[in-house]
Design a protein around this motif. Structure first.
Motif, PDB file in Angstrom:
ATOM      1  N   VAL A 266       0.818  -1.230   0.000  1.00  0.00           N
ATOM      2  CA  VAL A 266       0.000   0.000   0.000  1.00  0.00           C
ATOM      3  C   VAL A 266       0.849   1.275   0.000  1.00  0.00           C
ATOM      4  O   VAL A 266       0.335   2.360  -0.282  1.00  0.00           O
ATOM      5  N   ASP A 267       2.135   1.172   0.306  1.00  0.00           N
ATOM      6  CA  ASP A 267       2.981   2.371   0.297  1.00  0.00           C
ATOM      7  C   ASP A 267       4.441   1.953   0.222  1.00  0.00           C
ATOM      8  O   ASP A 267       4.817   0.880   0.723  1.00  0.00           O
ATOM      9  N   SER A 268       5.265   2.783  -0.394  1.00  0.00           N
ATOM     10  CA  SER A 268       6.694   2.514  -0.503  1.00  0.00           C
ATOM     11  C   SER A 268       7.482   3.807  -0.399  1.00  0.00           C
ATOM     12  O   SER A 268       6.980   4.889  -0.742  1.00  0.00           O
ATOM     13  N   PHE A 269       8.693   3.676   0.076  1.00  0.00           N
ATOM     14  CA  PHE A 269       9.619   4.810   0.120  1.00  0.00           C
ATOM     15  C   PHE A 269      10.976   4.330  -0.366  1.00  0.00           C
ATOM     16  O   PHE A 269      11.473   3.291   0.072  1.00  0.00           O
ATOM     17  N   ILE A 270      11.558   5.071  -1.306  1.00  0.00           N
ATOM     18  CA  ILE A 270      12.903   4.783  -1.799  1.00  0.00           C
ATOM     19  C   ILE A 270      13.664   6.100  -1.847  1.00  0.00           C
ATOM     20  O   ILE A 270      13.195   7.056  -2.465  1.00  0.00           O
ATOM     21  N   ASP A 271      14.803   6.161  -1.167  1.00  0.00           N
ATOM     22  CA  ASP A 271      15.563   7.419  -1.217  1.00  0.00           C
ATOM     23  C   ASP A 271      16.409   7.452  -2.491  1.00  0.00           C
ATOM     24  O   ASP A 271      16.578   6.450  -3.181  1.00  0.00           O
ATOM     25  N   ASP A 272      16.918   8.624  -2.821  1.00  0.00           N
ATOM     26  CA  ASP A 272      17.670   8.788  -4.064  1.00  0.00           C
ATOM     27  C   ASP A 272      19.113   9.173  -3.784  1.00  0.00           C
ATOM     28  O   ASP A 272      19.757   9.834  -4.593  1.00  0.00           O
ATOM     29  N   ARG A 273      19.620   8.761  -2.625  1.00  0.00           N
ATOM     30  CA  ARG A 273      20.980   9.157  -2.275  1.00  0.00           C
ATOM     31  C   ARG A 273      22.002   8.514  -3.211  1.00  0.00           C
ATOM     32  O   ARG A 273      21.793   7.408  -3.724  1.00  0.00           O
ATOM     33  N   SER A 275      25.161   8.224  -2.051  1.00  0.00           N
ATOM     34  CA  SER A 275      26.189   7.764  -1.125  1.00  0.00           C
ATOM     35  C   SER A 275      25.757   6.469  -0.446  1.00  0.00           C
ATOM     36  O   SER A 275      24.636   5.999  -0.630  1.00  0.00           O
ATOM     37  N   MET A 276      26.649   5.934   0.382  1.00  0.00           N
ATOM     38  CA  MET A 276      26.275   4.810   1.229  1.00  0.00           C
ATOM     39  C   MET A 276      25.311   5.262   2.324  1.00  0.00           C
ATOM     40  O   MET A 276      24.450   4.517   2.747  1.00  0.00           O
ATOM     41  N   GLY A 277      25.490   6.506   2.792  1.00  0.00           N
ATOM     42  CA  GLY A 277      24.609   7.047   3.814  1.00  0.00           C
ATOM     43  C   GLY A 277      25.304   7.452   5.103  1.00  0.00           C
ATOM     44  O   GLY A 277      24.650   7.925   6.033  1.00  0.00           O
ATOM     45  N   TYR A 278      26.621   7.307   5.159  1.00  0.00           N
ATOM     46  CA  TYR A 278      27.349   7.692   6.371  1.00  0.00           C
ATOM     47  C   TYR A 278      27.330   9.205   6.595  1.00  0.00           C
ATOM     48  O   TYR A 278      27.509   9.672   7.729  1.00  0.00           O
ATOM     49  N   HIS A 279      27.123   9.961   5.541  1.00  0.00           N
ATOM     50  CA  HIS A 279      27.158  11.420   5.694  1.00  0.00           C
ATOM     51  C   HIS A 279      25.986  11.951   6.513  1.00  0.00           C
ATOM     52  O   HIS A 279      26.074  13.046   7.068  1.00  0.00           O
ATOM     53  N   PHE A 280      24.914  11.190   6.634  1.00  0.00           N
ATOM     54  CA  PHE A 280      23.784  11.652   7.441  1.00  0.00           C
ATOM     55  C   PHE A 280      24.189  11.783   8.914  1.00  0.00           C
ATOM     56  O   PHE A 280      23.815  12.742   9.581  1.00  0.00           O
ATOM     57  N   GLU A 281      24.946  10.810   9.427  1.00  0.00           N
ATOM     58  CA  GLU A 281      25.398  10.908  10.811  1.00  0.00           C
ATOM     59  C   GLU A 281      26.458  11.994  10.963  1.00  0.00           C
ATOM     60  O   GLU A 281      26.517  12.681  11.993  1.00  0.00           O
ATOM     61  N   ALA A 282      27.292  12.176   9.937  1.00  0.00           N
ATOM     62  CA  ALA A 282      28.292  13.245   9.978  1.00  0.00           C
ATOM     63  C   ALA A 282      27.604  14.604  10.033  1.00  0.00           C
ATOM     64  O   ALA A 282      28.016  15.500  10.785  1.00  0.00           O
ATOM     65  N   ASP A 283      26.550  14.774   9.231  1.00  0.00           N
ATOM     66  CA  ASP A 283      25.791  16.026   9.248  1.00  0.00           C
ATOM     67  C   ASP A 283      25.201  16.290  10.633  1.00  0.00           C
ATOM     68  O   ASP A 283      25.203  17.423  11.118  1.00  0.00           O
ATOM     69  N   GLU A 284      24.686  15.241  11.261  1.00  0.00           N
ATOM     70  CA  GLU A 284      24.086  15.389  12.584  1.00  0.00           C
ATOM     71  C   GLU A 284      25.133  15.806  13.616  1.00  0.00           C
ATOM     72  O   GLU A 284      24.885  16.686  14.450  1.00  0.00           O
ATOM     73  N   VAL A 285      26.292  15.193  13.560  1.00  0.00           N
ATOM     74  CA  VAL A 285      27.356  15.534  14.493  1.00  0.00           C
ATOM     75  C   VAL A 285      27.779  16.991  14.321  1.00  0.00           C
ATOM     76  O   VAL A 285      27.945  17.726  15.297  1.00  0.00           O
ATOM     77  N   CYS A 286      27.953  17.418  13.080  1.00  0.00           N
ATOM     78  CA  CYS A 286      28.340  18.809  12.816  1.00  0.00           C
ATOM     79  C   CYS A 286      27.275  19.771  13.338  1.00  0.00           C
ATOM     80  O   CYS A 286      27.596  20.820  13.919  1.00  0.00           O
ATOM     81  N   ARG A 287      26.010  19.427  13.132  1.00  0.00           N
ATOM     82  CA  ARG A 287      24.915  20.282  13.596  1.00  0.00           C
ATOM     83  C   ARG A 287      24.923  20.397  15.115  1.00  0.00           C
ATOM     84  O   ARG A 287      24.761  21.490  15.672  1.00  0.00           O
TER      85      ARG A 287
END
Length: 318
Positions: A266-273, A275-287
């Protein structure tokens, strides 16, 4: 926002993936890398365009231009290296598991707070968009009341008696190496600790576990987890409610999730990144550092202490 200078401890596979993804973090700059051998540090710095390459870790910790240290060495080195980095006045992002005992974790979190420094366990999975979407569906009642959580993570690692993964002196075994993922992913969706544990494991000739199944209960939610060095498991996460279920393929590196009502998608989500995705945690740490925060609200010190407690309980039942 000013870019923060990262100092990376280790030139191994995970460090390479993290540095590769730092290019996608607008607030991060790969400034320095340290290794046991100067040649390894030089090669890594050249490959990932770091400004400085150091032999030995303390030199990196003492560099006044390093804002934050990322530690990606084997687990049993995490405590001392994190301790030394904090003592040098550096913020720290440490790969999971952050330590190998509850006491070590408590010492580090207490030290970080006393020095007003950020310390976060590198649970990159928590920051992936697909994980956040699955939680939004769950919290929004899309699958009704949660009844089962099933997560596994395993890849075949050829046995070598002196290899890091199978060496008890290097905190070997699939529980610490891979089992942290199922435990952490389950906790991301659960509201309380996992209790009433039942554990089955296979122990190899070096005395460490190479296959583990964990069954437990969190309030009225049934929990089934598994990890393995013997084979590739499905590596999926399933959140099953009384009105439907959510599947997160390859949950540890999730890039998609899907919502079902009985047999119907009934629903799906697919991101379009890209990268592998490690930069999301790096962004959070910097913030967090920019805001003056010393603890993440998503991966709290309490979470890290809980994971250490869970790992210890499972280990005691093997």
């Amino acid at each position: 926002m000013t870019k923060l200078n990262w100092g990376v401890v280790s030139t191994g596979r995970i460090a390479a993936l993290f540095c590769q993804d730092l290019a996608f973090s607008v607030n991060s700059h790969l400034y320095a890398v340290a290794a046991r051998k100067q040649a390894d540090a030089d090669d890594f710095a050249k490959q990932y365009d770091a400004e400085r390459a150091y032999q030995g870790y303390q030199t990196l910790f003492d560099d006044p231009d390093v804002d934050i240290v990322y530690i990606a060495t084997p687990h049993n080195f995490h405590f001392q290296q994190t301790y030394d980095a904090l003592m040098a006045g550096k913020h720290v992002l440490c790969e999971k598991p952050m330590t190998v005992t509850v006491d070590e974790c408590q010492i580090l979190t207490t030290l970080a707070k006393s020095k007003g420094l950020l310390l976060m366990e590198a649970l990159w999975t928590y920051f992936l968009p697909a994980m956040k979407q699955a939680k939004t569906w769950l919290d929004g009642g899309r699958i009704g009341q949660l009844k089962h959580v099933k997560v596994d993570f395993g890849y075949p690692i050829p046995f070598t008696a002196d290899g890091r993964e199978y060496n008890p002196q290097l905190a070997g075994g699939c529980l610490l190496d891979m089992g942290i993922y199922p435990l952490a992913i389950a906790d991301y969706f659960l509201k309380s600790d996992i209790n009433h544990l039942y554990v089955q494991a296979n122990v190899c000739e070096t005395g460490v576990e190479d296959d583990v199944i964990i069954i437990g209960k969190s309030d009225d939610v049934m929990v089934s987890l598994a990890t393995s060095f013997q084979c590739r498991l499905s590596n999926n996460a399933y959140l099953i409610g009384d009105k439907g279920y959510i599947v997160i393929p390859d949950a540890f590196r999730a890039s998609e999730c899907h919502l079902y009502h009985l047999d119907d998608l009934v629903d799906s989500f697919i991101d379009d990144r890209q990268s592998m995705g490690y930069h999301f945690e790096a962004d959070e740490v910097c913030r967090l550092i920019e805001q003056g925060d010393i603890e993440s609200k998503l991966v709290t010190h309490k979470h890290s202490l809980l994971f250490q407690s869970q790992l210890a309980k499972v280990k005691a039942l093997i």
